[in-house]
Scaffold this motif. Sequence first.
Motif, PDB file in Angstrom:
ATOM      1  N   PHE A   1       0.979  -1.203   0.050  1.00 47.52           N
ATOM      2  CA  PHE A   1       0.002   0.214  -0.137  1.00 47.52           C
ATOM      3  C   PHE A   1       0.988   1.205   0.047  1.00 47.52           C
ATOM      4  N   PHE A   2       0.932   1.602  -1.158  1.00 49.82           N
ATOM      5  CA  PHE A   2       1.820   3.064  -1.161  1.00 49.82           C
ATOM      6  C   PHE A   2       1.339   4.011  -0.859  1.00 49.82           C
ATOM      7  N   HIS A   3       1.085   5.352  -0.623  1.00 52.02           N
ATOM      8  CA  HIS A   3       0.187   6.339  -0.136  1.00 52.02           C
ATOM      9  C   HIS A   3       1.654   7.323   1.317  1.00 52.02           C
ATOM     10  N   PRO A   4       2.388   7.740   0.611  1.00 52.02           N
ATOM     11  CA  PRO A   4       3.503   8.551   2.233  1.00 52.02           C
ATOM     12  C   PRO A   4       2.278   9.557   2.891  1.00 52.02           C
ATOM     13  N   PRO A   5       0.898   9.955   2.228  1.00 53.42           N
ATOM     14  CA  PRO A   5       0.913  11.178   3.105  1.00 53.42           C
ATOM     15  C   PRO A   5      -0.454  10.539   3.812  1.00 53.42           C
ATOM     16  N   GLY A   6      -0.277   9.434   4.199  1.00 47.52           N
ATOM     17  CA  GLY A   6      -0.839   8.212   5.399  1.00 47.52           C
ATOM     18  C   GLY A   6      -0.153   8.939   6.560  1.00 47.52           C
ATOM     19  N   LEU A   7       0.873   8.900   6.802  1.00 46.24           N
ATOM     20  CA  LEU A   7       1.585   9.282   8.078  1.00 46.24           C
ATOM     21  C   LEU A   7       1.929  11.271   8.170  1.00 46.24           C
ATOM     22  N   ARG A   8       1.228  11.761   7.043  1.00 46.34           N
ATOM     23  CA  ARG A   8       1.869  13.390   7.230  1.00 46.34           C
ATOM     24  C   ARG A   8       1.153  14.372   8.141  1.00 46.34           C
ATOM     25  N   GLY A   9       1.557  14.913   9.070  1.00 44.06           N
ATOM     26  CA  GLY A   9       1.237  15.788   9.936  1.00 44.06           C
ATOM     27  C   GLY A   9      -0.160  16.697   9.801  1.00 44.06           C
ATOM     28  N   ARG A  10      -1.139  16.927  10.980  1.00 46.54           N
ATOM     29  CA  ARG A  10      -2.254  18.001  10.331  1.00 46.54           C
ATOM     30  C   ARG A  10      -1.987  18.520  10.063  1.00 46.54           C
ATOM     31  N   GLU A  11      -2.816  19.624   9.607  1.00 47.66           N
ATOM     32  CA  GLU A  11      -3.286  21.254   9.887  1.00 47.66           C
ATOM     33  C   GLU A  11      -3.088  22.107  10.683  1.00 47.66           C
ATOM     34  N   THR A  12      -3.621  21.353  11.549  1.00 48.02           N
ATOM     35  CA  THR A  12      -3.222  21.858  13.245  1.00 48.02           C
ATOM     36  C   THR A  12      -2.554  21.613  13.847  1.00 48.02           C
ATOM     37  N   PRO A  13      -1.173  21.119  13.877  1.00 48.53           N
ATOM     38  CA  PRO A  13       0.190  21.075  14.249  1.00 48.53           C
ATOM     39  C   PRO A  13       0.157  20.929  15.923  1.00 48.53           C
ATOM     40  N   LYS A  14       0.585  20.006  16.619  1.00 49.37           N
ATOM     41  CA  LYS A  14       0.435  20.493  17.910  1.00 49.37           C
ATOM     42  C   LYS A  14       1.894  19.487  18.324  1.00 49.37           C
TER      43      LYS A  14
END
Length: 452
Positions: free
Chosen positions: A194-207
């Motif tokens: 399953f190829f999807h690097p954005p699957g673990l990209r940070g959220r728009e509102t980071p913490k």
Amino acid sequence: MSSSAAASNRVAVHSKLTVVSDTPIDPGKTYPLSTLDHAMALHTLHLIFYYRYDRRDDDLGRLRHSLAEVLSQYPPVTGRLRRRPQDGNWEIKCNDAGVRVLKAKVAATLDEWLSAAAPGGGGCEEMDLAVWEDMPDEPNVWSPFRVQMNDFEGGGLAIGLSCPHMHADPTCATFFMKSWTDMYRQASLSHPPFFHPPGLRGRETPKTNTKSAKYYESKSKMETPVSLKMSTATFRFSEKTIKNLLSDIHNRCPDATPFEVLAALFWSSISNFKTHVGNQPCSSISICIDIKKRMYAPLPHGFFGNALHFSRVSCNLTEMHEGVLDHLTAQIHDHLSNLDEEEFWSAIEWLESKKSAEGQLPPPFTMYGPELTFANLEHVQAYAAMLGNSKPVHVSYHVGGVNGEGLVLVLPSPEDGLGRTVMVTLPEGEATKLCEDQAILQLEPTILLTNR
């Protein structure tokens, strides 16, 4: 070239070839590496699968053909690394350049190799069964994935799979190997990639104010220790032994896992012998876990890339001196039980917050170190990678770039159930001390491939 070439001449590479995928890749296809992939840039992975398997003359052709078939399902594996011109981050150019395959002969039987290895070689000599090669400054023509097929005298085969840790974590690399053996057996892939690097990209509102973010911040500022020669020991514990250990601590920690009790055991033992020789005990450790199935929206088993999270567990020196197994197990269990998804995302978001103005991710730092690190790999399906009807008799996992106090990997064992294999990489000489530790020896482990 193997890092242990000086220690052993029992492994002789006699030929090299390149295997390309059966299906051409569309021109111009690229695959960007994720934030967590970039974080692992100082490390490499080396997996070795041992089979009690008397290979026929035509089997090498079948193995090569099935590798070509599975590479059609894994375009990033056959590609080449390059920097993206827009931000300087790594990506893979999926260009069908292929995987480098080496063939070698081992001047020992499989049983001789696993039980004794060469004097002074042991766990380090095992590294000769896989490729250890630094990535060149210009990697555009360099094969990141490399396979070494090792034939033992009298039958038996070891397949070594090596790659930069940026490409894959241990779970991902294991599923690639399993997919290859599925193809060899003409079976369908149990866990397609399953190829999807954005699957673990940070959220728009980071913490980035969590414990994990603060730990990554402190880790990034740690000085890289002086590079030491490391040694490796492998311990195999039976299901009965693990059941007894879990029973012994049941009153204090009824939900403990094999990983947690074994991490506590080895944390205590390593700290004890460090104290006896005048060194500081390991009052804190780093724990590495796979987070794919711990997310609110779990990622598929076949997720391609890195999905690891590192965190710290600490213990005061009095507790460490007492070395109470149930106490340390409970500390590790409570720590892991309280890690939530917010912690995982915040670590990713901290890394992304350190991007340059052009968008380049921060320089990597040592993840497996400098403090003693325990990695939970008891979930990997290593022994499901079957050749024909033969499952591996042993599987080893090595990580390149380990620095500082050392690395302890908790892995499954060949028999089904609670049995576990523990691979320990420590500064030279410390693995021998660990093999003499009475708290470990009284559990009667089988000791394999050890520098003695």
